[in-house]
Design a protein around this motif. Structure first.
Motif, PDB file in Angstrom:
ATOM      1  N   MET A 168      17.310  22.647   9.892  1.00  0.00           N
ATOM      2  CA  MET A 168      17.523  21.071  10.041  1.00  0.00           C
ATOM      3  C   MET A 168      19.262  20.886   9.700  1.00  0.00           C
ATOM      4  SD  MET A 168      16.436  18.059  10.444  1.00  0.00           S
ATOM      5  CE  MET A 168      14.708  17.779  10.236  1.00  0.00           C
ATOM      6  N   MET A 169      19.723  21.666   8.676  1.00  0.00           N
ATOM      7  CA  MET A 169      21.065  21.383   8.605  1.00  0.00           C
ATOM      8  C   MET A 169      21.744  21.580   9.517  1.00  0.00           C
ATOM      9  SD  MET A 169      22.668  20.246   5.791  1.00  0.00           S
ATOM     10  CE  MET A 169      23.936  19.371   7.088  1.00  0.00           C
ATOM     11  N   LEU A 170      22.001  22.723  10.409  1.00  0.00           N
ATOM     12  CA  LEU A 170      22.450  22.988  11.558  1.00  0.00           C
ATOM     13  C   LEU A 170      22.133  21.697  12.777  1.00  0.00           C
ATOM     14  CD1 LEU A 170      21.776  26.879  11.937  1.00  0.00           C
ATOM     15  CD2 LEU A 170      24.036  25.596  11.640  1.00  0.00           C
ATOM     16  N   SER A 171      21.039  21.259  12.775  1.00  0.00           N
ATOM     17  CA  SER A 171      20.609  20.225  13.595  1.00  0.00           C
ATOM     18  C   SER A 171      21.342  18.893  13.337  1.00  0.00           C
ATOM     19  CB  SER A 171      19.138  19.673  13.568  1.00  0.00           C
ATOM     20  OG  SER A 171      18.272  21.069  13.952  1.00  0.00           O
ATOM     21  N   GLU A 172      21.663  18.679  11.825  1.00  0.00           N
ATOM     22  CA  GLU A 172      22.434  17.400  11.481  1.00  0.00           C
ATOM     23  C   GLU A 172      23.781  17.659  12.011  1.00  0.00           C
ATOM     24  OE1 GLU A 172      20.916  14.493   9.043  1.00  0.00           O
ATOM     25  OE2 GLU A 172      20.195  15.197  11.015  1.00  0.00           O
ATOM     26  N   ILE A 173      24.305  18.770  11.775  1.00  0.00           N
ATOM     27  CA  ILE A 173      25.645  19.087  12.034  1.00  0.00           C
ATOM     28  C   ILE A 173      25.760  19.110  13.707  1.00  0.00           C
ATOM     29  CG2 ILE A 173      27.475  20.820  12.385  1.00  0.00           C
ATOM     30  CD1 ILE A 173      26.449  21.859   9.630  1.00  0.00           C
ATOM     31  N   GLU A 174      25.029  19.277  14.440  1.00  0.00           N
ATOM     32  CA  GLU A 174      24.917  19.362  16.029  1.00  0.00           C
ATOM     33  C   GLU A 174      25.061  17.523  16.228  1.00  0.00           C
ATOM     34  OE1 GLU A 174      24.976  19.839  19.939  1.00  0.00           O
ATOM     35  OE2 GLU A 174      25.483  21.203  18.207  1.00  0.00           O
ATOM     36  N   ARG A 175      24.225  16.955  15.493  1.00  0.00           N
ATOM     37  CA  ARG A 175      23.877  15.452  15.848  1.00  0.00           C
ATOM     38  C   ARG A 175      25.135  14.882  15.249  1.00  0.00           C
ATOM     39  NH1 ARG A 175      18.262  16.197  14.897  1.00  0.00           N
ATOM     40  NH2 ARG A 175      18.371  16.531  12.692  1.00  0.00           N
ATOM     41  N   PHE A 176      25.813  15.093  14.111  1.00  0.00           N
ATOM     42  CA  PHE A 176      26.642  14.418  13.624  1.00  0.00           C
ATOM     43  C   PHE A 176      28.027  15.424  13.406  1.00  0.00           C
ATOM     44  CE2 PHE A 176      22.936  12.169  12.018  1.00  0.00           C
ATOM     45  CZ  PHE A 176      23.024  10.968  12.668  1.00  0.00           C
ATOM     46  N   PRO A 177      28.808  15.694  14.301  1.00  0.00           N
ATOM     47  CA  PRO A 177      29.803  16.703  14.139  1.00  0.00           C
ATOM     48  C   PRO A 177      30.853  16.306  12.949  1.00  0.00           C
ATOM     49  CG  PRO A 177      29.474  16.343  16.426  1.00  0.00           C
ATOM     50  CD  PRO A 177      28.810  15.264  15.436  1.00  0.00           C
ATOM     51  N   GLU A 178      31.131  15.071  12.640  1.00  0.00           N
ATOM     52  CA  GLU A 178      31.963  14.670  11.716  1.00  0.00           C
ATOM     53  C   GLU A 178      30.947  13.994  10.532  1.00  0.00           C
ATOM     54  OE1 GLU A 178      35.458  11.968  12.980  1.00  0.00           O
ATOM     55  OE2 GLU A 178      34.027  11.983  14.729  1.00  0.00           O
ATOM     56  N   ALA A 179      31.068  14.739   9.529  1.00  0.00           N
ATOM     57  CA  ALA A 179      30.056  14.285   8.359  1.00  0.00           C
ATOM     58  C   ALA A 179      30.432  13.148   7.606  1.00  0.00           C
ATOM     59  CB  ALA A 179      30.492  15.454   7.201  1.00  0.00           C
ATOM     60  N   SER A 180      31.603  12.401   8.132  1.00  0.00           N
ATOM     61  CA  SER A 180      31.947  11.148   7.677  1.00  0.00           C
ATOM     62  C   SER A 180      31.208  10.066   8.290  1.00  0.00           C
ATOM     63  CB  SER A 180      33.304  10.835   7.653  1.00  0.00           C
ATOM     64  OG  SER A 180      33.786  11.026   9.037  1.00  0.00           O
ATOM     65  N   LYS A 181      30.706  10.652   9.452  1.00  0.00           N
ATOM     66  CA  LYS A 181      29.858   9.534  10.391  1.00  0.00           C
ATOM     67  C   LYS A 181      28.474   9.793  10.481  1.00  0.00           C
ATOM     68  CE  LYS A 181      33.685   8.851  13.366  1.00  0.00           C
ATOM     69  NZ  LYS A 181      34.329   9.048  14.826  1.00  0.00           N
ATOM     70  N   LEU A 182      27.951  10.349   9.338  1.00  0.00           N
ATOM     71  CA  LEU A 182      26.367  10.497   9.231  1.00  0.00           C
ATOM     72  C   LEU A 182      25.917   9.262   9.144  1.00  0.00           C
ATOM     73  CD1 LEU A 182      26.390  13.396   6.424  1.00  0.00           C
ATOM     74  CD2 LEU A 182      24.696  13.197   8.409  1.00  0.00           C
ATOM     75  N   ASP A 183      24.490   9.287   9.696  1.00  0.00           N
ATOM     76  CA  ASP A 183      23.795   7.697   9.688  1.00  0.00           C
ATOM     77  C   ASP A 183      24.063   6.978  10.718  1.00  0.00           C
ATOM     78  OD1 ASP A 183      21.971   6.244   8.632  1.00  0.00           O
ATOM     79  OD2 ASP A 183      22.953   5.735   6.946  1.00  0.00           O
ATOM     80  N   PHE A 184      24.578   7.622  11.878  1.00  0.00           N
ATOM     81  CA  PHE A 184      24.864   6.819  13.064  1.00  0.00           C
ATOM     82  C   PHE A 184      25.822   5.812  13.063  1.00  0.00           C
ATOM     83  CE2 PHE A 184      20.318   8.258  12.595  1.00  0.00           C
ATOM     84  CZ  PHE A 184      20.125   8.920  13.559  1.00  0.00           C
ATOM     85  N   VAL A 185      26.675   5.857  12.315  1.00  0.00           N
ATOM     86  CA  VAL A 185      27.849   4.880  12.222  1.00  0.00           C
ATOM     87  C   VAL A 185      29.300   5.337  12.975  1.00  0.00           C
ATOM     88  CG1 VAL A 185      27.286   4.246  10.008  1.00  0.00           C
ATOM     89  CG2 VAL A 185      28.858   6.130  10.013  1.00  0.00           C
ATOM     90  N   ASP A 186      30.012   4.455  13.552  1.00  0.00           N
ATOM     91  CA  ASP A 186      31.195   4.605  14.336  1.00  0.00           C
ATOM     92  C   ASP A 186      32.322   5.033  13.607  1.00  0.00           C
ATOM     93  OD1 ASP A 186      29.627   3.950  16.520  1.00  0.00           O
ATOM     94  OD2 ASP A 186      29.843   1.849  16.340  1.00  0.00           O
ATOM     95  N   LYS A 187      32.635   4.468  12.399  1.00  0.00           N
ATOM     96  CA  LYS A 187      33.693   4.819  11.663  1.00  0.00           C
ATOM     97  C   LYS A 187      33.229   5.635  10.535  1.00  0.00           C
ATOM     98  CE  LYS A 187      36.112   0.741  13.325  1.00  0.00           C
ATOM     99  NZ  LYS A 187      36.635  -0.610  13.003  1.00  0.00           N
TER     100      LYS A 187
END
Length: 412
Positions: free
Chosen positions: A49-68
Motif C-alpha cells: 500500500m505504501m508503494l502504491s501511495e508513492i505511485e499515486r502521489f509521487p510528490e508527498a506534498s500533494k497527497l490527498d489529490f491536491v494540485d499544490k
C-alpha cells in the motif's frame, strides 16, 4: 493453370498465417510489458500500500489529490505510516518520501509554508509527528523551529470553560473527536523530548489527559458506549442538541480518530501518571462498544449504529482505524487478547471486500468517505442524510494511512 492458382492460394494462405502469428507474438509481448509489476505482490500489505501511495502521489506534498503543496494532517498521517514501514523494512524509499515533504514545506528559517498559526487549527499539528521523527536524525534546525511553532499553537489554543481545546478558531467552543488524534500525540511526544522544565512537562501531561476526560464526559453515550462526533459547549450550532450540545450521530471515522489517539498517546504518557489507567479504561469501554456494532463481514458502517438502514454503507477509513486501534491495543497489553480476533476479522473484511489490486500490482482501498465535518460553509448539519451523502472515493489517505499501520500491527 489450375495448379498455378492452387499453388498461389496456398502461398497466400501461408503468408497470411505467418504474418498473423508474427503479429500475435508482437501483441503478446506488448501485453506482457503492460502488466509489469510496479508493486510486487510478494510483499506485506503495508509495503504494497505504501508503494502504491508513492505511485499515486509521487510528490508527498500533494497527497490527498491536491494540485499544490500544502501542510495538512493527511500528509502527516500517511508519512508517519511511511516512516513506520521504513523502520520495519529499512527501504530508504519510504524515508526519502517523508523527508521530501518536510524539505518542501519547511523553509530554512523554520517557517512552515501554507500554515497559519492564527487559524488555531488542531488539524495542522498532525504533520509535526514527521518532524519529531526527522529532527533527531537530520539535526536540521529548521525542523526544530517548525516544531516549536506547532507547540506554541498548543500553548495558545483557545479552550472551552473546562479546558477542552477548540477544534479550530473558526469553530468556537467545539470539541471534535478528530482533534485528539490531530494534536495530542504530537503535544505529549514533544513535551517528552524538548520540554526541560519538569513542572511544565507535567502540566502538558495533565492537559493531554484532560482532553480525553472531557471527551468522555461530554461526548460519551451511556446507552451505546459510542461517542458523538462533536460537542458544542455554547449549544449555538444548528447541529448541536440544545440540551447536551452533542451532534446527532456516531460517525465511523470520528470514532476511528479517537481510538488511534488513545493507543498512540499511551506510547508517551509516563507509566506512573494517574491518567494512564483512565485512558486504558476509556479504550476498553470503546472496544466493548465497537464490537457490538461490527458487521458480520468484519467491517463497520459509516453511521455506526444504523446497520443496513437505507443509504448506509460499510466504510473503509473507519474500519482501518478500528483495526489499528484493536491490534495495537492488544499488542501493548491495554486490551484483552480476545480483541485480536476482532482486528483479524476486520482486516480480512477489508481485504475481501474493499481492497482491489490492479494488474500492475498497485493496491486500492475502496469505499472511503472522502470528508465529513460539522458546521462551516456550506453548512454541514450532522444529520444521517449528511453523513451518507458525502462523496465516497478510493484511496483516501485517511484510509490508506491507517490501513498501512494496521497491516504493520498484524504483520500481514
Amino acid at each position: 493453370m489450375k495448379k498455378t492458382i492452387t499453388y498461389f492460394a496456398l502461398f497466400t494462405f501461408a503468408l497470411v498465417l505467418f504474418t498473423s502469428c508474427k503479429n500475435a507474438k508482437k501483441e503478446n509481448t506488448k501485453e506482457t510489458a503492460t502488466v509489469e509489476k510496479i508493486v510486487p505482490e510478494n510483499l506485506k500489505w503495508s509495503e504494497r500500500m505504501m508503494l502504491s501511495e508513492i505511485e499515486r502521489f509521487p510528490e508527498a506534498s500533494k497527497l490527498d489529490f491536491v494540485d499544490k503543496p500544502r501542510w495538512s494532517y493527511t500528509n502527516g498521517l500517511v508519512l508517519s505510516a511511511s516512516l513506520r514501514v521504513f523502520e520495519k523494512t529499512k527501504n530508504q524509499k519510504f524515508y526519502d518520501y517523508a523527508y521530501a515533504y518536510a524539505n518542501d514545506l519547511v523553509e530554512s528559517d523554520g517557517n512552515i509554508k501554507t500554515y497559519k498559526i492564527t487559524d488555531q487549527n488542531l488539524d495542522m499539528i498532525k504533520s509535526g509527528d514527521v518532524l519529531l521523527y526527522l529532527y533527531p536524525k537530520t539535526k536540521e534546525e529548521r525542523f526544530l523551529k517548525a516544531m516549536e511553532t506547532l507547540n506554541s499553537q498548543m500553548e495558545t489554543q483557545p479552550k472551552t470553560s473546562d479546558g477542552g481545546y477548540w477544534h479550530k478558531k473558526r469553530y468556537p467552543y467545539q470539541m471534535w473527536l478528530d482533534g485528539l488524534y490531530m494534536a495530542e500525540p504530537f503535544h505529549i511526544n514533544y513535551a517528552n523530548e524538548y520540554i526541560k522544565d519538569e513542572a511544565q512537562k507535567q502540566k502538558i501531561y495533565d492537559d493531554v489527559v484532560l482532553q480525553f476526560d472531557l471527551i468522555q464526559k461530554h461526548s460519551y453515550d451511556k446507552n451505546t458506549g459510542l461517542l458523538y462526533h462533536g460537542w458544542d459547549e455554547s449549544k449555538d450550532q444548528r447541529w448541536a442538541n440544545k440540551e447536551t450540545g452533542n451532534s446527532q450521530h456516531f460517525w465511523s471515522r470520528g470514532m476511528g480518530w479517537y481510538g488511534m489517539a488513545m493507543v498512540d498517546v499511551l506510547d508517551f504518557l509516563p507509566k506512573n501518571h494517574p491518567g494512564r489507567e483512565k485512558i486504558i479504561n476509556y479504550l476498553n469501554l470503546y472496544a466493548e462498544a465497537l464490537v457490538k456494532v461490527q458487521d458480520k463481514s468484519g467491517l463497520w458502517w459509516q453511521v455506526l449504529d444504523q446497520g443496513n438502514r437505507e443509504g448506509n454503507y460499510l466504510e473503509a477509513t473507519g474500519t482501518a482505524m478500528f483495526t489499528y486501534a484493536f491490534a495495537k491495543g492488544v499488542r501493548k497489553g491495554y486490551l484483552d487478547k480476545k480483541y485480536l480476533a476482532v482486528a483479524e476479522k476486520a482486516f480480512s473484511g477489508l481485504i475481501n471486500n474493499l481492497v482491489s489490486v490492479e494488474e500492475n500490482g498497485v493496491v486500492n482501498l475502496n469505499k472511503c468517505c472522502s470528508v465529513a465535518g460539522l458546521g462551516g460553509d456550506p453548512y454541514r448539519d450532522g444529520s444521517y442524510e449528511y453523513y451518507i451523502n458525502e462523496p465516497i472515493r478510493s484511496n483516501d489517505p485517511k484510509g490508506t494511512g491507517p490501513f498501512i499501520m494496521a497491516s504493520l500491527e498484524l504483520n500481514k
